[in-house]
Every structure is written in C-alpha cells, then in structure tokens.
Write an enzyme that holds these catalytic residues in place. Structure first.
Site, PDB file in Angstrom:
ATOM      1  N   THR A   1      34.569  37.184  38.631  1.00 25.67           N
ATOM      2  CA  THR A   1      35.443  36.329  39.887  1.00 25.67           C
ATOM      3  C   THR A   1      34.010  35.620  40.381  1.00 25.67           C
ATOM      4  O   THR A   1      32.957  35.769  40.225  1.00 25.67           O
ATOM      5  CB  THR A   1      35.827  37.250  40.979  1.00 25.67           C
TER       6      THR A   1
ATOM      7  N   ARG B   1      37.853  31.977  45.881  1.00 30.08           N
ATOM      8  CA  ARG B   1      38.584  32.771  45.052  1.00 30.08           C
ATOM      9  C   ARG B   1      38.852  32.165  43.493  1.00 30.08           C
ATOM     10  O   ARG B   1      39.697  31.163  43.410  1.00 30.08           O
ATOM     11  CB  ARG B   1      39.883  33.060  45.750  1.00 30.08           C
TER      12      ARG B   1
ATOM     13  N   TYR C   1      47.007  17.500  38.321  1.00 31.89           N
ATOM     14  CA  TYR C   1      47.320  18.409  37.036  1.00 31.89           C
ATOM     15  C   TYR C   1      46.325  17.839  36.011  1.00 31.89           C
ATOM     16  O   TYR C   1      46.371  16.744  35.759  1.00 31.89           O
ATOM     17  CB  TYR C   1      48.685  18.270  36.701  1.00 31.89           C
TER      18      TYR C   1
ATOM     19  N   GLU D   1      45.755  20.050  32.525  1.00 27.43           N
ATOM     20  CA  GLU D   1      46.064  20.959  31.484  1.00 27.43           C
ATOM     21  C   GLU D   1      45.176  20.488  30.509  1.00 27.43           C
ATOM     22  O   GLU D   1      45.054  19.195  29.992  1.00 27.43           O
ATOM     23  CB  GLU D   1      47.314  21.063  31.072  1.00 27.43           C
TER      24      GLU D   1
ATOM     25  N   ASP E   1      32.294  42.849  32.676  1.00 26.36           N
ATOM     26  CA  ASP E   1      32.983  42.315  33.927  1.00 26.36           C
ATOM     27  C   ASP E   1      31.878  42.530  35.063  1.00 26.36           C
ATOM     28  O   ASP E   1      31.950  43.446  35.639  1.00 26.36           O
ATOM     29  CB  ASP E   1      34.355  43.063  34.102  1.00 26.36           C
TER      30      ASP E   1
HETATM   31  C1  PLP Z   1      37.681  42.289  41.666  1.00 26.28           C
HETATM   32  C2  PLP Z   1      37.794  42.557  40.187  1.00 26.28           C
HETATM   33  C3  PLP Z   1      38.465  41.854  39.417  1.00 26.28           C
HETATM   34  C4  PLP Z   1      39.804  41.041  39.605  1.00 26.28           C
HETATM   35  O1  PLP Z   1      39.711  40.100  40.328  1.00 26.28           O
HETATM   36  P1  PLP Z   1      40.920  39.342  41.244  1.00 26.28           P
HETATM   37  O2  PLP Z   1      40.538  37.944  41.476  1.00 26.28           O
HETATM   38  O3  PLP Z   1      41.172  40.227  42.196  1.00 26.28           O
HETATM   39  O4  PLP Z   1      42.125  39.376  40.291  1.00 26.28           O
HETATM   40  C5  PLP Z   1      38.266  42.310  37.841  1.00 26.28           C
HETATM   41  N1  PLP Z   1      37.236  43.249  37.659  1.00 26.28           N
HETATM   42  C6  PLP Z   1      36.461  43.636  38.482  1.00 26.28           C
HETATM   43  C7  PLP Z   1      35.509  44.470  38.047  1.00 26.28           C
HETATM   44  C8  PLP Z   1      36.469  43.474  39.908  1.00 26.28           C
HETATM   45  O5  PLP Z   1      35.817  44.001  40.825  1.00 26.28           O
END
Ligand code: PLP
Length: 416
Positions: A228, A237, A56, A58, A202
């Site tokens: 991600t 992941r 842990y 945090e 993103d």
């Molecule tokens: C895959 C994805 C996410 C979310 O990712 P998770 O790990 O599945 O929660 C967020 N934004 C975009 C553009 C994605 O393609």
C-alpha cells in the site's frame, strides 16, 4: 480547520464540509496509534484533490485506450520512475486501487483458480488476502498457513520450510498486518526457490521503513513486492506492485485488463508526490525515528507490566496481549479512545477469545512520529495507556492528550 481550506465545499455542501473539518479536528487532538495510519503532507492532499480525477486512462503510458493522455502519461511515468529509484526495483506498477486488489493481481498473474498459496494465518498477523478463508483468496484458491511460535511470537522459518516442502504451494506470501518483528526475506526466498514457488513480499505496513532504510529490503529476494502507499510510506490511499523484469509483464496484464479499469490518476499524482518526499534524506530520518519511538514505547509498556507479543518490536508496530491485565482488547480500545488514544483491538497468536472480542490491542508509531513526538514522550504515552485501558481517569487523560498534541502541528489542519 482543514488545510487546504475548502470554501467551495462549504458553500456547496456545508454538511460534508463540516464533517471534513470535524475529522481534521479529531485527527489533530488525538494520539493516533493505529499501526496502518499516518498523516499525509498537504502536498499529497492537494494532488489528491486535483482535476486529475476527471481523466480516464485505461492502459499504460504510451499504450492507452483513450485520447488526451499527454499529461497523465507523464504523471504515471514520474510515479513509476520514483518508485524504481526509491526501492531500487526494475519495474513498478502504480495503478492498483489499494493493497487488497494489488495482492489479487499477484494471484491472477501466477495462479490458476484452485491452485495453492501459502501465507501467514490471519490470527497470527497475516492479511486476509494471503489466503484466509473468508477472503476471495481463500475461497477461490487452496491455501495453507504458517504460524508463529507459541512461546516466541515469531515466525519459525524451519516450520515454514517444512510446510512448504510438504504442501508445495505455487505462491508464498511473506509480510502481514500485525508482525512486530523483522521479516526474513532471504530465508523466505530460499524456501520459495527450493519448491519453485513465486515469493510475494507484501510490505504494506513496512514500506516506509524499507524506503528509509529502517527495515531490510525484499528487493533481490522477492521477485514480486506488493505494498500500500498509505501506511508508513505516508502517501495517499493506493498501492503499488514492484517486480523484477521477468515478472513485470504478468503483473501489468493482471492489473489491467485483468482486474481493473481506469487508474485513479489523482492518486497516481499523489503517490508521485509521496515518493518524491520519501526520496529526501529527511524521510530516512523519519523512518528511523518511527522505529526508535516504537522501541521506546515498547520498553515503557513492558516496564508497566504489559505483555508484548514476541517481547518487543523491531519496526513501527507493537502487539499487546492484555490477558495479564485482566481486560479484553475491545473494551480496552474503547476506553483508550475515550481517553483520546486511538488504536484497534486485535487478535493475538493462539488467542482463546473470539476475533470480534479478542485479547489484544495493536499500536504503531508512524502517525505520532509524523506529528513530531519523540522517544522522550513515549513513557508518558505508556503511562496514559496503562491508566486508560482499565478505564481510569479517561476524561482527564483526554484533556491532557489534546493539550500535548496541540503543540505538534498537523499537516492538513490549522487552528482556526
Ligand atoms: C493494509 C494491508 C493490505 C490491504 O490494503 P488495503 O489498502 O486496505 O486493501 C494488504 N496487505 C497487508 C499486509 C496490509 O497490511
């Protein structure tokens, strides 16, 4: 069998061990075209399966709420340093559990509940967490959505600007899950600046391409970048948020203590490993090969009469509207799966069918490129797809597929 081998698991819980081996075998035999998936290296697998999961921690390095961080601090600092070097950013937070919580952290950092966010509409290729109605981000915040042109299949930056000026959102998302074309980060940045909004890029899907120089970088345009780590970036992941110095503190506070408790240290270590791999010249070659394969596959599909949203691709992703083939996305995806070709059904822009039974399928070349397939194999993939979507020869194709893939080694699997 799965590699690293799992003898202790086999002893302790053969039921789970058998399932792990079966999934490794399945991943080995199939042509995996799900655009968000990949194959991680055995080094990433080993880090993910390490005792770092026991700890842990945090807080952040040097400022933890639990003792015993002599090693974990170094692991997290290594991941952060590599993220900063790879993407050329001023600050990186490697703790978000996944892409969705990473985006939620951006809301917590910069918006009050009920304030306005703008993102690409989900059926146009955006992500749930960009303010879509069924997501917490659409329920707890007001959201407005931009679209793509009906004829072009592309984001129209004039339309985005008009909407932004009319609605004045406080935060703007660019990026998405089904965008086959280059994202115009400078244009989004100019719009965000004009209305004083925070721009969040993103790059979950394209992070590996950005890292490898096969897609323009949002750095210097978007002050906040979420991603991600498990799609084209080919790590475990997980997720990261990268920012300029001005936005660093707000993001760190939002991730912890705002949203999360202890970070997943085994994942952090595996992210560090994946980022180390991405810093090598071979990763840039990989990223460019992913795009070259997608282009070649797109061309071969167009030659066979497939209707591609936007007419083609600039990145790893292809979105097909199957209306002209007279079959819906779901039965097509199911037939393809029986033929050993794994992908997902997907809505296409202005889809006239329902989200659970849409008109399209989505493909990506990140995983097959990791296996070593090249542009010379793409016409054959297109031919198999063409026959299998309509349910032709699926058993025969499945055999041919597994025979082809048996020639390409898979990290995480060895023929036993
Ligand atoms: C895959 C994805 C996410 C979310 O990712 P998770 O790990 O599945 O929660 C967020 N934004 C975009 C553009 C994605 O393609």
């Amino acid at each position: 069998m799965h590699v690293p081998n799992i003898p202790s698991l086999t002893d302790a819980d053969p039921q789970v061990a058998d399932l792990v081996h079966a999934e490794a075998q399945r991943q080995f035999e199939k042509i995996r075209l799900i655009a968000s998936e990949n194959y991680v290296s055995t080094a990433v697998l080993e880090a993910t399966g390490s005792v770092l999961t026991n700890k842990y921690s945090e807080g952040y390095a040097g400022r933890r709420y639990y003792e015993g961080q002599q090693v974990i601090d170094q692991v997290e600092q290594l991941a952060v340093a590599r993220a900063k070097e790879l993407f050329g950013v001023e600050h990186a937070n490697v703790q978000p559990y996944s892409g969705s919580p990473a985006n939620l952290a951006a809301y917590l950092a910069f918006l009050e509940p009920g304030e306005k966010v703008m993102g690409m509409a989900l059926p146009m290729g955006g992500h749930l967490t960009h303010g879509w109605s069924v997501s917490a981000t659409g329920k707890w915040f007001e959201s407005v959505r931009y679209t793509v042109g009906k004829d072009t299949g592309r984001v129209d930056m004039d339309e985005v600007r008009d909407l932004a000026l009319a609605e004045r959102p406080k935060m703007i998302f660019c990026g998405g899950t089904a965008i086959p074309r280059t994202i115009d980060f400078p244009a989004f940045a100019a719009i965000a600046e004009e209305i004083g909004a925070v721009l969040v890029a993103d790059i979950a899907h394209i992070a590996g391409l950005v890292a490898g120089g096969a897609h323009p970088s949002p750095v210097g345009h978007a002050p906040v970048i979420t991603t991600t780590t498990h799609k084209t970036l080919r790590g475990p992941r997980g997720a990261m948020i990268m920012t300029d110095s001005a936005h660093a503190k707000a993001i760190d506070k939002a991730v912890f203590p705002g949203l999360q408790g202890g970070p997943h240290n085994h994942t952090t270590a595996a992210i560090a490993v994946a980022l180390g791999e991405a810093l090598r010249p071979s990763f840039s070659e990989y990223a460019h090969a992913v795009v070259a394969n997608a282009r070649a596959l797109a061309e071969a599909l167009v030659e066979r009469g497939f209707d591609l949203v936007s007419g083609g691709t600039d990145n790893h992703l292809i979105l097909i509207d199957l209306t002209s083939k007279d079959i819906a996305g779901k039965p097509a995806a199911q037939a393809l799966d029986r033929a050993g070709i794994e992908l997902n059904y997907n809505t296409v822009p202005y889809d006239t069918r329902k989200p659970f039974d849409p008109s399209g399928i989505r493909l990506g070349t990140a995983a097959v490129t990791t296996r070593g397939l090249g542009v010379e194999q793409m016409p054959l993939l297109a031919e198999w797809i063409d026959r299998a979507v309509v349910g032709e020869d699926v058993e025969k194709i499945a055999l041919e597929v597994s025979e082809l893939m048996s020639a390409y080694p898979m990290p995480g699997f060895a023929v036993s």
